[in-house]
Motif scaffolding. Structure first.
Motif, PDB file in Angstrom:
ATOM      1  N   LEU A   1      62.499  48.248 -50.736  1.00 46.53           N
ATOM      2  CA  LEU A   1      63.799  47.694 -50.354  1.00 46.53           C
ATOM      3  C   LEU A   1      64.701  47.534 -51.571  1.00 46.53           C
ATOM      4  N   ASP A   2      64.148  47.078 -52.687  1.00 46.20           N
ATOM      5  CA  ASP A   2      64.947  46.938 -53.909  1.00 46.20           C
ATOM      6  C   ASP A   2      65.516  48.290 -54.350  1.00 46.20           C
ATOM      7  N   ILE A   3      64.693  49.329 -54.295  1.00 42.17           N
ATOM      8  CA  ILE A   3      65.172  50.661 -54.689  1.00 42.17           C
ATOM      9  C   ILE A   3      66.238  51.146 -53.712  1.00 42.17           C
ATOM     10  N   ALA A   4      65.992  50.971 -52.399  1.00 41.77           N
ATOM     11  CA  ALA A   4      66.967  51.415 -51.405  1.00 41.77           C
ATOM     12  C   ALA A   4      68.292  50.666 -51.570  1.00 41.77           C
ATOM     13  N   CYS A   5      68.226  49.351 -51.742  1.00 44.14           N
ATOM     14  CA  CYS A   5      69.457  48.556 -51.890  1.00 44.14           C
ATOM     15  C   CYS A   5      70.244  48.986 -53.132  1.00 44.14           C
ATOM     16  N   LYS A   6      69.538  49.218 -54.233  1.00 46.96           N
ATOM     17  CA  LYS A   6      70.210  49.604 -55.471  1.00 46.96           C
ATOM     18  C   LYS A   6      70.823  51.000 -55.374  1.00 46.96           C
ATOM     19  N   LEU A   7      70.053  51.966 -54.873  1.00 47.83           N
ATOM     20  CA  LEU A   7      70.514  53.359 -54.880  1.00 47.83           C
ATOM     21  C   LEU A   7      71.432  53.696 -53.713  1.00 47.83           C
ATOM     22  N   ILE A   8      71.415  52.900 -52.661  1.00 49.25           N
ATOM     23  CA  ILE A   8      72.264  53.210 -51.513  1.00 49.25           C
ATOM     24  C   ILE A   8      73.539  52.373 -51.509  1.00 49.25           C
ATOM     25  N   VAL A   9      73.435  51.061 -51.813  1.00 50.77           N
ATOM     26  CA  VAL A   9      74.639  50.223 -51.801  1.00 50.77           C
ATOM     27  C   VAL A   9      74.898  49.471 -53.099  1.00 50.77           C
ATOM     28  N   GLY A  10      74.047  49.655 -54.109  1.00 48.95           N
ATOM     29  CA  GLY A  10      74.309  49.034 -55.409  1.00 48.95           C
ATOM     30  C   GLY A  10      73.936  47.574 -55.506  1.00 48.95           C
ATOM     31  N   ILE A  11      73.110  47.064 -54.582  1.00 46.91           N
ATOM     32  CA  ILE A  11      72.691  45.658 -54.625  1.00 46.91           C
ATOM     33  C   ILE A  11      71.451  45.524 -55.497  1.00 46.91           C
ATOM     34  N   GLU A  12      71.508  44.620 -56.470  1.00 45.20           N
ATOM     35  CA  GLU A  12      70.369  44.374 -57.344  1.00 45.20           C
ATOM     36  C   GLU A  12      69.364  43.435 -56.672  1.00 45.20           C
ATOM     37  N   ALA A  13      68.072  43.740 -56.833  1.00 48.29           N
ATOM     38  CA  ALA A  13      66.990  42.880 -56.322  1.00 48.29           C
ATOM     39  C   ALA A  13      67.253  42.464 -54.878  1.00 48.29           C
ATOM     40  N   GLY A  14      67.513  43.456 -54.033  1.00 48.46           N
ATOM     41  CA  GLY A  14      67.907  43.188 -52.647  1.00 48.46           C
ATOM     42  C   GLY A  14      66.920  42.344 -51.876  1.00 48.46           C
ATOM     43  N   SER A  15      65.617  42.485 -52.170  1.00 48.13           N
ATOM     44  CA  SER A  15      64.606  41.745 -51.422  1.00 48.13           C
ATOM     45  C   SER A  15      64.684  40.249 -51.673  1.00 48.13           C
ATOM     46  N   LYS A  16      65.330  39.838 -52.764  1.00 44.13           N
ATOM     47  CA  LYS A  16      65.416  38.413 -53.113  1.00 44.13           C
ATOM     48  C   LYS A  16      66.736  37.796 -52.639  1.00 44.13           C
ATOM     49  N   THR A  17      67.546  38.546 -51.942  1.00 47.86           N
ATOM     50  CA  THR A  17      68.871  38.080 -51.519  1.00 47.86           C
ATOM     51  C   THR A  17      68.908  37.803 -50.021  1.00 47.86           C
ATOM     52  N   SER A  18      69.998  37.186 -49.578  1.00 51.14           N
ATOM     53  CA  SER A  18      70.210  36.997 -48.138  1.00 51.14           C
ATOM     54  C   SER A  18      70.274  38.342 -47.435  1.00 51.14           C
ATOM     55  N   PHE A  19      70.832  39.348 -48.109  1.00 49.06           N
ATOM     56  CA  PHE A  19      70.905  40.693 -47.532  1.00 49.06           C
ATOM     57  C   PHE A  19      69.505  41.182 -47.163  1.00 49.06           C
ATOM     58  N   GLY A  20      68.551  40.958 -48.059  1.00 47.31           N
ATOM     59  CA  GLY A  20      67.177  41.372 -47.799  1.00 47.31           C
ATOM     60  C   GLY A  20      66.566  40.628 -46.625  1.00 47.31           C
ATOM     61  N   GLU A  21      66.861  39.331 -46.504  1.00 43.64           N
ATOM     62  CA  GLU A  21      66.344  38.542 -45.380  1.00 43.64           C
ATOM     63  C   GLU A  21      66.916  39.056 -44.059  1.00 43.64           C
ATOM     64  N   TRP A  22      68.228  39.315 -44.052  1.00 41.71           N
ATOM     65  CA  TRP A  22      68.852  39.837 -42.832  1.00 41.71           C
ATOM     66  C   TRP A  22      68.276  41.207 -42.478  1.00 41.71           C
ATOM     67  N   PHE A  23      68.041  42.011 -43.499  1.00 40.02           N
ATOM     68  CA  PHE A  23      67.517  43.359 -43.266  1.00 40.02           C
ATOM     69  C   PHE A  23      66.138  43.303 -42.617  1.00 40.02           C
ATOM     70  N   GLU A  24      65.261  42.445 -43.107  1.00 33.93           N
ATOM     71  CA  GLU A  24      63.916  42.322 -42.540  1.00 33.93           C
ATOM     72  C   GLU A  24      63.983  41.847 -41.094  1.00 33.93           C
ATOM     73  N   SER A  25      64.871  40.919 -40.795  1.00 34.10           N
ATOM     74  CA  SER A  25      65.037  40.437 -39.427  1.00 34.10           C
ATOM     75  C   SER A  25      65.560  41.553 -38.524  1.00 34.10           C
ATOM     76  N   TRP A  26      66.486  42.331 -39.037  1.00 31.17           N
ATOM     77  CA  TRP A  26      67.056  43.469 -38.285  1.00 31.17           C
ATOM     78  C   TRP A  26      65.974  44.505 -37.981  1.00 31.17           C
ATOM     79  N   VAL A  27      65.180  44.866 -38.993  1.00 33.46           N
ATOM     80  CA  VAL A  27      64.101  45.833 -38.806  1.00 33.46           C
ATOM     81  C   VAL A  27      63.103  45.327 -37.768  1.00 33.46           C
ATOM     82  N   GLY A  28      62.863  44.016 -37.765  1.00 35.69           N
ATOM     83  CA  GLY A  28      61.891  43.440 -36.852  1.00 35.69           C
ATOM     84  C   GLY A  28      62.237  43.605 -35.379  1.00 35.69           C
ATOM     85  N   GLY A  29      63.494  43.898 -35.083  1.00 37.07           N
ATOM     86  CA  GLY A  29      63.897  44.074 -33.685  1.00 37.07           C
ATOM     87  C   GLY A  29      64.132  45.501 -33.269  1.00 37.07           C
ATOM     88  N   LEU A  30      64.017  46.439 -34.207  1.00 38.50           N
ATOM     89  CA  LEU A  30      64.367  47.832 -33.905  1.00 38.50           C
ATOM     90  C   LEU A  30      63.530  48.415 -32.770  1.00 38.50           C
TER      91      LEU A  30
END
Length: 451
Positions: free
Chosen positions: A151-180
């Motif tokens: 997730l950290d690599i994807a966030c950095k290389l796709i949208v430029g977010i550093e340490a995405g897994s430690k951010t609110s963005f990462g929390e929202w992403f995991e919740s989103w994936v959980g419902g797919l």
């Protein structure tokens, strides 16, 4: 034999449609042996009802070829309702026909060789950072860590977010994936309801990032920067709403399935010491201070065989859904218009006529000229095929190789006892107990050809 029937005299496939509307969806989501049980009872082709639609399971190179090469003739892409809703109407995964082909060309610009080369330093740095941290931990449950890593690599290389897994963005992403891949009940307490809420939060943040980029002279060389600037033959660019859905799709593709593949690699190599030894001997041929490049990675032929076998024996995506838009016949059975088909990647990879002893982990099966997968087209489809083949497959292969190369050169990992190493299969394969390991650096003096 696959063809369009001249009459409707062919029978429907055997099977059980289950309950009205819901069919056998609950069993499909909860039972990892769902398909195998029904194949044993009904044979290679069977019908069921999933996510409200009568669905036919198909496997084998010929059936997969028929489905993948007849896009827009007999079949169109069809995701379960929860998936298509959460990916969004402007997602490449949901788009169809000419719109899909046009958008695919635009998005491909983020995965051209020049773009991939620019991603390598970030992948190397993040891999080294995580490996060093794991070595300090010593004992860990690896799968959740691997999710954070990808997730950290994807966030950095796709949208430029550093340490995405430690951010609110990462929390929202995991919740989103959980419902797919869930029953699409939009109540706040369900996985789907939580995922809908998280999708809105993710879209809002992605919109903010897009507008911020558009206001700057340099839009960046990550995937988002490339896609903001991308235009088709007529000079059209992606609008903000479509960019939001496409970015979410790329994040999912660059994270969920990749984590599964890397976890399978770590487990299988740990279970096969001979394979590990051969991998380390190959890595010892490269100078430790030599930077990883596309060229040096291509020279790692045995690693390539191992990764191919990883994707064969447990593909991260077990199959793909299609909607039947014209009644057709497959192996003597009628598949009616309006039904769904699910072509099975995992079962296709288990064909013993193409892959002798298919349950065995044997990378050497890909060592022959062209590889076993070249013997029969569509017998090896971990990334799908046809016009909908995974757009980011070279991104995934690059990250897997970099991760494996650095891991093999510098670290040792041992599976801890008394853990369940079976895989939960939905939405993507993952170790039941999270893959518990002892992780440590290899002493410098031992990093030699005799490992």
């Amino acid at each position: 034999m696959t063809r369009s029937p001249s009459s409707s005299s062919f029978p429907f496939p055997p099977g059980n449609l289950g309950l009205p509307l819901i069919g056998e969806t609950v069993s499909f989501l909860q039972d990892p042996d769902f398909a195998n049980k029904r194949h044993k009872r009904y044979g290679d082709i069977f019908k069921t009802r999933l996510f409200g639609s009568p669905t036919v399971y198909l496997s084998g190179a010929e059936a997969v070829r028929f489905v993948l090469l007849n896009e827009d003739r007999y079949f169109v892409n069809r995701w379960p309702p929860s998936t298509s809703t959460l990916l969004g109407p402007a997602s490449l995964a949901v788009q169809k026909g000419s719109e899909h082909q046009q958008r695919r060309k635009l998005l491909a610009q983020a995965f051209q060789p020049r773009a991939l080369v620019s991603y390598i330093p970030t992948m190397v740095a993040m891999t080294q950072h995580y490996c060093d941290r794991w070595a300090q931990q010593g004992t860990l449950t690896w799968y959740p860590e691997l999710r954070n890593y990808t997730l950290d690599i994807a966030c950095k290389l796709i949208v430029g977010i550093e340490a995405g897994s430690k951010t609110s963005f990462g929390e929202w992403f995991e919740s989103w994936v959980g419902g797919l891949f869930s029953v699409p009940l939009p109540f706040p307490w369900t996985n789907f309801g939580k995922a809908l809420r998280s999708r809105q939060l993710l879209l809002r943040e992605i919109e903010r990032i897009i507008k911020d980029r558009q206001s700057q002279p340099d839009m960046g060389q990550d995937a988002l920067g490339l896609l903001i600037q991308a235009q088709d033959e007529e000079g059209n660019r992606l609008g903000i709403e479509e960019l939001q859905d496409q970015i979410l799709t790329l994040l999912f593709a660059g994270h969920e399935t990749l984590t599964s593949a890397i976890a399978t690699f770590c487990l299988r190599v740990a279970q096969h010491p001979t394979v590990l030894t051969k991998l380390r001997i190959e890595q010892a041929q490269f100078q430790p201070n030599q930077p990883l490049t596309l060229e040096s990675l291509k020279q790692m032929e045995y690693l390539e065989q191992v990764l191919k076998e990883v994707l064969r024996i447990l593909p991260p995506v077990g199959g793909g859904f299609r909607e039947v838009i014209q009644t057709c016949e497959i192996n003597g059975y009628t598949i009616p218009k309006g039904w769904s088909v699910l072509y099975e990647i995992g079962r296709t990879h288990q064909d013993s006529q193409i892959y002798p002893k298919p349950k065995e982990f044997n990378p050497e099966r890909f060592a022959t000229t062209g590889g076993t997968d070249k013997v029969k087209p569509f017998s090896y489809v971990p990334f799908g095929g046809g016009v909908r083949e995974c757009l980011g497959k070279e991104f995934a292969r690059l990250e897997m190789k970099i991760f494996a190369a650095l891991l093999l050169r510098n670290y040792e990992w041992t599976l801890l006892p008394e853990q369940n190493l079976d895989f939960v299969m939905v939405p993507t394969p993952r170790p039941t107990d999270g893959l518990k390991v002892q992780f440590r650096p290899i002493p410098n003096g031992q990093r030699t050809n005799d490992q």
